[in-house]
Every structure is written in structure tokens, then in C-alpha cells.
Design an enzyme around this catalytic site. Structure first.
Site, PDB file in Angstrom:
ATOM      1  N   TYR C 135     -16.878  40.516  35.995  1.00 36.82           N
ATOM      2  CA  TYR C 135     -17.206  39.246  35.347  1.00 36.82           C
ATOM      3  C   TYR C 135     -18.293  38.560  36.181  1.00 36.82           C
ATOM      4  O   TYR C 135     -18.047  38.112  37.291  1.00 36.82           O
ATOM      5  CB  TYR C 135     -15.934  38.388  35.302  1.00 36.82           C
ATOM      6  CG  TYR C 135     -16.010  37.108  34.519  1.00 36.82           C
ATOM      7  CD1 TYR C 135     -17.135  36.724  33.807  1.00 36.82           C
ATOM      8  CD2 TYR C 135     -14.906  36.252  34.479  1.00 36.82           C
ATOM      9  CE1 TYR C 135     -17.166  35.536  33.091  1.00 36.82           C
ATOM     10  CE2 TYR C 135     -14.924  35.069  33.758  1.00 36.82           C
ATOM     11  CZ  TYR C 135     -16.056  34.709  33.066  1.00 36.82           C
ATOM     12  OH  TYR C 135     -16.080  33.537  32.366  1.00 36.82           O
ATOM     13  N   LYS C 163     -18.659  41.808  31.857  1.00 35.04           N
ATOM     14  CA  LYS C 163     -18.827  40.607  31.037  1.00 35.04           C
ATOM     15  C   LYS C 163     -19.903  39.777  31.710  1.00 35.04           C
ATOM     16  O   LYS C 163     -19.710  39.276  32.823  1.00 35.04           O
ATOM     17  CB  LYS C 163     -17.533  39.791  30.945  1.00 35.04           C
ATOM     18  CG  LYS C 163     -17.755  38.566  30.052  1.00 35.04           C
ATOM     19  CD  LYS C 163     -16.732  37.475  30.183  1.00 35.04           C
ATOM     20  CE  LYS C 163     -17.317  36.228  29.511  1.00 35.04           C
ATOM     21  NZ  LYS C 163     -16.555  35.022  29.796  1.00 35.04           N
TER      22      LYS C 163
END
Lengths: 304, 304, 304, 304
Positions: C135, C163
Site C-alpha cells: 500500500y 495499491k
């Protein structure tokens, strides 16, 4: 130049209301600074709004300052230009007009590196033959002169002094400790931390606020030379309070630059030294409310 | 100028090995770009190494580009200077030499504000009378043109277009959506994201890499005009791979600027369009190893 | 998990007015998302206000989401903690509660490096045995996962997906091009640039706004899958306009976080999906004026 | 707590080679600090690697420090957590274990505002009933406590002291001048600028390096109390040179955090106070070469 020390204000550039250089006011300002006991003059610096001047105006300013200084103190000239060739051109012009040294930043606008910055200083030093003061001012230039770069510049004899306006006093102190005993001259541009900088090893200061109150700064310097830190602190604290003149205007959208230049110029105008508080375009000029606040702060600092 | 669109490369400025402007190479480069089908020419931009030029060289470059363009496409001129008065001076000179519009950044070096920036654009627009393209390039200027500022500039008719080199495509897209239907022209400076920018509403691109491969960029633009996104993507991806030429040198301490300018110039030299890959001082020039990598990348892109 | 794709919203965490987790509302929200056709659920993300939850509440949220998901789509769980050992602890707890994968950021608060970040991912991956999604969210973490780091993490099998909430789509696109053909899954967190990200090679999106309008995001995804870019663009533009709900409040001093979370929750409340728009302390809650603006924007987006 | 002053080191947390908390070493470290004459102890700070500890380990550390302090000096406890509720939970736990005050940062990870930060301090102060020290550490938190925020916090009685690790001594000095005469206590976290901070009005220091040489820091403090600035400077300069232990390792990719924590721990190990220089995961541990450099620097500082 190798003995650069003490109070070396960046001389403000007075404008007429029509935004011409007001040389009469500028002469009066230089006289005011010399009366205040300053040890040098820095023409064409950031506080001089140099970047707002045309090439012709830059020359006009430098000629006026050199002439008014009458050889009593060294005059150094800023060469605030984006790249090497322009800095060389400004530097040669400054030399021709009698500057004793140059104040040089990293290249800006272009995305440069520390390595290429050393080359930049080398080329300007060689081409101009004048002593160079490195000017570290990340807030304007977008880059910081790394301590390793500065040490290289000093060791190779490419600079004689540093003017540190980075606000990073820890870094300056570490440099001062490492370079102690060498010929390197360190000047702080942090006008609110002069006593502490002199205490830990700086040799002088380049205070924008010194335009307004040179006597205060030279008193502060003398206290520091005598290691009378109690007196130095009191003087510095008075100057810190006076510095609020750079936040005196309250016009929405006004830039930090306009606030600082305008504050200094308004104070100089109120003290009768310059004729107008006009600043270079597109900067916002102080309004009446701002002028009143400056007047009040001058009175509180004993300068009315 | 009100119809600005398509591929408008920032024309590289070829130097001789002695760092003089090589006008013969520059003429050849302009011809190469016109052959490539470009829709406009942006002289004196960042990729043109404008800040490395003397005033005389700036004129020399602009004259050469205007003359070589033969009126076939509009020529816009960058006015990369620190403040309003210098921008006006550069702008008037560019007008005299035949520029059809000016490309103007926020003031830099000085600490400015959005409010004073609007005044900056107003003063330059009025003084020069030329159409203005706002140039948003925070990496050089240290400030971003806020969306609200841009909307004000468009609404007041102070600018006709934006060149966005901020890398913030989300912001550009939101602006494109808000300004849709107006006369505002949006050009992206992100040469690796041209297809997506045209897709979401930009009208054109100012690609540094377009110097090397104008044909590729005009093909890309035509695919986008026809909404043939599959073809556009393939072309863009080829250009992304080619863009690795800006990381081809591996000299320690070399700046990002020198890498980019040097990569473009080395490719142009290898393609036989300019004579030398020399870059402005104090930038580091590509070494032999870098040249070999560029040659390999050109071959892979089908450009050898 | 190796086939992660499509619309995977970061599930908002509804609170009661007393700031307890409102599991009834949360169940309704998950049902709303599944009805909207989402392809996965991301519990305990930034938009879930995870960092405002106690350990007990984190478990409560994850249990509710896993249970409400009924195994229809994969559920991944954020492990937003400052360092490796805490991330391992959160990860093991999430595994116990049925998460199919973990979403892991760089260490924060501590000043870390890319090298130590690789070790961080290695330790969490080994200790938990769950698939990991890296992330990248510099705005929260203060650091960016470098492309080289991401490539290493993919190559060593330490992560299955990225992500990307960095907002740097150029970097994401270059990564997508380099990793094409590999098993690496790329998800964008930029909910306003979904069509372009899918176009250049991303496999899915993690849209905060997807809480409010999952149907819109899955339509957008389907258009992209069919390469119907015209339809995708129209849908994306409707969602960009709807996104203004995150600027609907006008309370002085309100943080960007409170604006975003509050905007989503207010819209969900007005759509009848959750009971309250309360946000975690010390965030400022939307006022009546803000609620009215959100209602207007929902109506304009066809969601009232 | 209202009289907080002098040297208050952030107590390092010794680990065994297996990364368990080494309470025996920790007791020895506290004894070493008390022998060194420190005026307070700051447990669970950044230098304590608090964020690397589990909840159980945090308690273990605080219990050990409180117990070893034997009530001789105040013990304050850091509550480094992302948001209000976690800070309250940590704070209540610290209170239960005997902490005399709490050290609290701005919320992090979440994008907060100055306004919400005031609410954050209010909620933690009310819920815990303990005196609060505001901890300004932008390098970890990504945000700076604005001077106006700090003044509000002092004026509303929500904090009793500031620990300033922002490195912005000009800002600290202006605050000291404004708050002079009030009950506000100002502590600097800049261990290399202690003499100057005490000179301009700070009341104490929280020096990470104070773990290694508490005697040096208390001597420095005593010199400052007596306004013997010459002696203070000499002591400070010795400590600046000693501080090079945080750059002693030369492992590629090692983080600044690992360097600092590892340097302190290696010195403590070599001085025989703690058993191991292990640092929390995923930080890189000092190698043999680094240990040798630390040993050399300790000898030069007269500490072997």
C-alpha cells in the site's frame, strides 16, 4: 575580504512611487548604515529586491552603493542569476563597478546537483577573479548547499565565506566546528539568531533588519565580541520584537516576500531615511493599517 | 493562438562544442519537427535550456526558429525570468522577433503568492499585448499555479492556454472538466501521459521527447483525435520506452536536468539532426557509455 | 487473491453518535457494496478510519465484514501499524478472523529506508503466510515505495499486488509497462482516474467513493473491460463531480481527512445505508450546511 | 511537573539479541542516568523505540523505569499513537503504572489540522488527568505544531511543557520570548544546541545522546545555569563530536533511525551499561566496522 566579519547588511533598494531606483534615498540609506557602524555592505542581495531590477538598474544601484561607501567598508555584490554564464556576466559587471566580492547562490530554475554546483562556483570564481561568498538560501533556490559541498568549496579556495540563510543553525554550527582554525568565514543570514551564531563560531551577520536598525546590530556584535552575552541577548530580543514589522500588513493574499520587503521599507520611510515604501512589481505594497503597525513597533523599539 | 492544439514541442537549443548556439543545427531541428507534422513550436522553453542563454543568444534562437518555421505553425516563446519587469522585457523582445504568443511561469526566486501571481500575469499580458500561455512547472519554480488562480486567469482573459508540467494529472483533469465548453486550451507537459490527457480533455502536448521523435507524437495525437485508443496506447508505450534515454548516462553527481537535456541532445545527434550533444554550463555532458545506451534505445524504438 | 481485480472498495466504518462501531450499519453497507457488484472488499483501510479504532473494534469490524461478505468476494484487511511486530500481530489476528490477504504500508513514524522496508515486508509475509498487497500512500506515511522496491517485492514473491495511492500515475504506468506479463496486480487508489489507470494496465481500483456509489464504479470497470472508453469516461466524469462531497463542509480548521471521511459518511447516511455521519475523534463532524451540499451533489449524480 | 527542567533523557530501550526487552540492562541504564544527575526520565519516547514495542512490552518498560527511578526524579511517558482514543488508552495505562506526565504528539497517519489537534490534546488531557507535554516532531509526524496552536494549548492549561524536536530554533526562541513569565516550560530536543537553547530561554533538554553521556549533559546544564557560557560551549562541542556515533555505521540502505538508535546502543554496550546493541525490526543492526568507529569516538570524548 579574507577578514570579512561583523554586520554586513543586505542594502535595501529604495524605489520612487513610479518604481524607479531612488538613488538619493539609497545614498542616504548607505550613510545611515555607515553611521550605524556596519562592517560591510551587501548590494544586490535578496533583500535588495535585485531580481526585480533591470540590468541597467542593477548597475545604477551598485554604482550608488560603491560611491556612497567611499571605500570605508568592503562592498560585496549579489549575482542572483539562474545559471553560470549569467552569473559570470553579472559578476564581471560588478567587478567593473568596484565590488570587492561576489555573493553567489546555487543555480536555480534548472534542476541542478551538488556536483554541478561545485563546477558552477569554479567557473564563476575563475572567470571573475573576485572573492566569492557562497549564499545558501533554499527558500529561494529550492536546494540546499550540502555541508560536504561547502567544505569542498572552501578547501579548493573557490569561496572565502558562506552566507547561511537556510535557517538550519545546527548544520551551521557543525560546519563552524569542523572549519575552526581555517580561513573560512561564516556569516549567518538569520537576523533573529545572531548572538547564538556568533557564540558558536560565526564571524558575522547579514541582517535584512539591519537596514532599519544598524546601530542595534553593531551593538549586538560588539557585545558578542566582548562575550557579554547578557547584553547581547537583551539587544537581540529587542530586535526580535522589532522584526514583527515584517508581519505588520494584513492584506489577504500578500506574499511573504512583499511583507518582509515592505516592512523594512516602511520602517525606513517612517525613520526618514528613504522617501517611499514602494516595492517591486507584482508585490503588494503596505497599506495604511500596515504603516500604523510599523510605526507602533518602531516606537516600542525606541526608534521613533 | 486561440486554436492552439496538437503537438507543440519545446524546441531544444543545439550548442557547438564551444557552447555557442549552433543555428545551422537549430534550423535542421525545426525542419525535422515540421517534417514530423508538429502543430506549433515552443522556443525558449525549459527543454530549450533558455536559462543558460545570454540575452543575445535568446534572440538568436528565437529569430532562427521563427525564420525556419516559415509561418507554417505558430511559434510561442518562453519568458523564463524571475519577475514581472524582466518578463515584460523578454516578452516585448519576443514580440518584436515575431513570436505569436508567450509562455509565462509564476515569479520565482522571490517568495510570491497566488494573488500576486495574478497581478504578474495581468501586467505581462497588458504590457506585451500577446496571447499568454500559463506555464505550471513547480519542479523549477517551487510553487504550483492553484486551480482557482488558473480559473481566474482564464476568466479574466489573461491567458489563452495552460501548459501543465506539474505531473498532477488529477488536478488537470478536474480543471478540464470544469472548463469544458470554454475557450481555455489545456496542454500537458507530461510526455509519457499524452494519450490519457487527450482522452480526458487536454487539447495538446508540449513534449520534450518530441524533439527526438516528432513523428511518433503526431501519430499519437492523430490516433487520439480518432479515438483509436488501442493504437494511441501502443504508440505512447513505445515513446515511454524511448524516454529511457534521459537515464542513459551513469555519471555520479549528474543532475536530473543534465540527464534529460543530454539524453535528448544525444539522440538528436545520433539521428544526424544536430551536430553536438553539448549542454549549457555547469551541466555534465553525456559520456561515451551514455551515448551507447541512447543508441541502443533509439534502435529499439525503430529510430536508428 | 492472485486474480485480484475490479472494484475493491475500502469499506467505511460506520459509527454510532457515541462513536461505537455500528455493526448493523456496517452489514447494510457491505450488502450495498455486494449489490453494487464489487469484486472484493478492503476492510480496515485508511477510508475505514482504522487508525481511530481500538484493537477490539478492529476485530469487530473485520468479523462483521467477513461475515457479511458470505464468501462471495475476497476480503483483504489493512494492517496499518507503525512497525513490523505490530503489523505481524494485526496480520495474524486478521488471518484468524478470515481475511484472505493483508494490505501493508511502509513503516511510519520511525524514519525508515527502502532497504529496511523490504525486510519489513519479508517479515510480515513470512510470519502471517497471507498474500500481501503493498500500500503506497505517501500522504499518510511520509515516504514513497520506490519503483525498484516494488519490483523487488514482486520478484521475491513477497507481495501479490500494489495499491497505489501516491497520485503519481506516471510512475504507476511505467511500472505497469515493466511488469506486464508478470503475475503482479496493480490497483489504483485514485478514484478520479480509474478509467485511465485501467486503460494503461491497472487491474482494479480501491475507491473510497465506491462506498457511496459502487454501482457507478462497477459500471465504469465493465466499460473499461470492454474498452468502451467513451462510456467509461462519462461514468468517470459523473463520479468526479460526485466527489465534490469531500469538500462540502466549510468549517474553518477542518482537516482534509475529516472532510473526506465525513463526505462519504454523510452521503451514505443520506442514501439510507448507514445511520450516522459521525467520524472518529478528534475529527470535526459535518455540519448541517455540509449535509445540504452533499444532498445536492447526490441529486445531481442521480443518487437521491 | 510544573517545575520540569534540566536534563530529561529519552530512555533507550535495551533489547536482548532475541529482541525481548532486556529489563536488567534497562535498570542499569536508569541507574547510569540517575548517577549522571539527570532531572527527569522520559520513557517510551522516539529514542526508546516505543513504536517497535508491543503493548505488553510498553508496560514492561515503563514499570521498569518507574521502579528503577525510585521516585528520585519525575518519569514522563510517551503516548506515541496515531489517534486520540489510542493515546487516551496508552495514557491511562501509563498513569496506572506511575507515570507523572505524558508526552503527546499530533495525530499522525491521518491527515489532521491544527484545529483538530487542539481537540486531540483536550480530549487526552481530560481523559487522563495527567500533565501533558506537547511533543513537536515533524520528521516523524509529518506536521508541525504551529506557534499559535502551542500558545492556545498553554493558555487553556492543556499542556505544561513543550518538547521541541522540530530543529527550528528561531521559532522556539520567538515562542520563549512571548511566553516568558508564564508557567510554560520549554524543552529542546536538539541535543547539539542545548547551550544556545538554555541561553535564549529554554528550561531543559531531552537529549537522546544523554543516554550515552548523562554526566556531560548535566555539566552542560549546570554551566548554563551559572551563565558560564565558555564552559557550556566547550562541553557542548565535545558532545557534538561524540554525536558522530550516529553516523558510524556504513551499511548501504540503512535508515537514519537505525543509525541513531544503533549508535546510541552501541556506545551504551561498549560502556558496559547494556548487554546488546540490537535494535527493533526491521531496522539494520550496527556491524563490526560501525562498532569500531563508535569505540574510537567514545575514546576521543573521554568515555572509554
Amino acid at each position: 575580504m579574507e577578514q570579512l566579519h561583523g554586520v554586513i547588511p543586505p542594502v535595501s533598494t529604495p524605489f520612487t512611487d513610479d518604481l524607479l531606483v531612488d538613488t538619493t534615498s539609497l545614498e542616504r540609506l548607505v550613510k545611515h548604515l555607515l553611521d550605524g557602524g556596519v562592517h560591510g555592505l551587501f548590494a544586490l542581495g535578496s533583500t535588495s529586491e535585485t531580481v526585480f531590477l533591470t540590468p541597467k538598474q542593477r548597475n545604477q544601484v551598485l554604482e550608488t552603493v560603491v560611491s556612497a561607501a567611499q571605500g570605508k567598508v568592503p562592498v560585496v555584490a549579489g549575482v542572483m542569476a539562474m545559471t553560470t554564464s549569467e552569473c559570470v556576466a553579472h559578476g564581471l559587471e560588478a567587478k567593473r563597478l568596484g565590488a570587492n566580492g561576489l555573493v553567489l547562490t546555487m543555480p536555480f530554475y534548472t534542476r541542478t546537483s551538488q556536483f554541478e554546483t561545485i563546477e558552477h562556483f569554479r567557473l564563476v570564481a575563475r572567470a571573475t577573479g573576485l572573492p566569492i561568498i557562497a549564499y545558501d538560501i533554499p527558500v529561494c533556490v529550492g536546494n540546499k548547499l550540502a555541508p560536504e559541498t561547502l567544505k569542498t568549496l572552501f578547501q579548493e579556495g573557490l569561496i572565502v565565506a558562506l552566507k547561511d540563510s537556510s535557517g538550519d543553525d545546527t548544520s551551521l554550527r557543525r560546519l563552524a566546528l569542523e572549519l575552526r582554525g581555517s580561513a573560512a568565514r561564516l556569516l549567518t543570514g538569520s537576523e533573529l539568531m545572531v548572538d547564538t551564531a556568533l557564540y558558536f563560531g560565526a564571524h558575522g551577520v547579514v541582517p535584512g533588519l539591519g537596514n532599519v536598525d544598524p546601530h542595534g546590530y553593531t551593538r549586538l556584535y560588539q557585545h558578542a565580541v566582548k562575550a557579554d552575552w547578557q547584553a547581547a541577548k537583551l539587544e537581540q530580543e529587542r530586535l526580535i520584537r522589532l522584526f514583527e514589522i515584517v508581519n505588520a500588513a494584513s492584506i489577504p493574499g500578500m506574499s511573504p516576500g512583499a511583507n518582509a520587503m515592505g516592512g523594512f521599507k516602511t520602517a525606513l520611510m517612517l525613520r526618514g531615511i528613504i522617501a517611499s515604501n514602494a516595492v517591486g512589481q507584482p508585490q503588494t505594497r503596505y497599506d495604511e493599517a500596515g504603516v500604523r503597525v510599523v510605526a507602533k513597533l518602531l516606537a516600542e523599539a525606541g526608534l521613533s
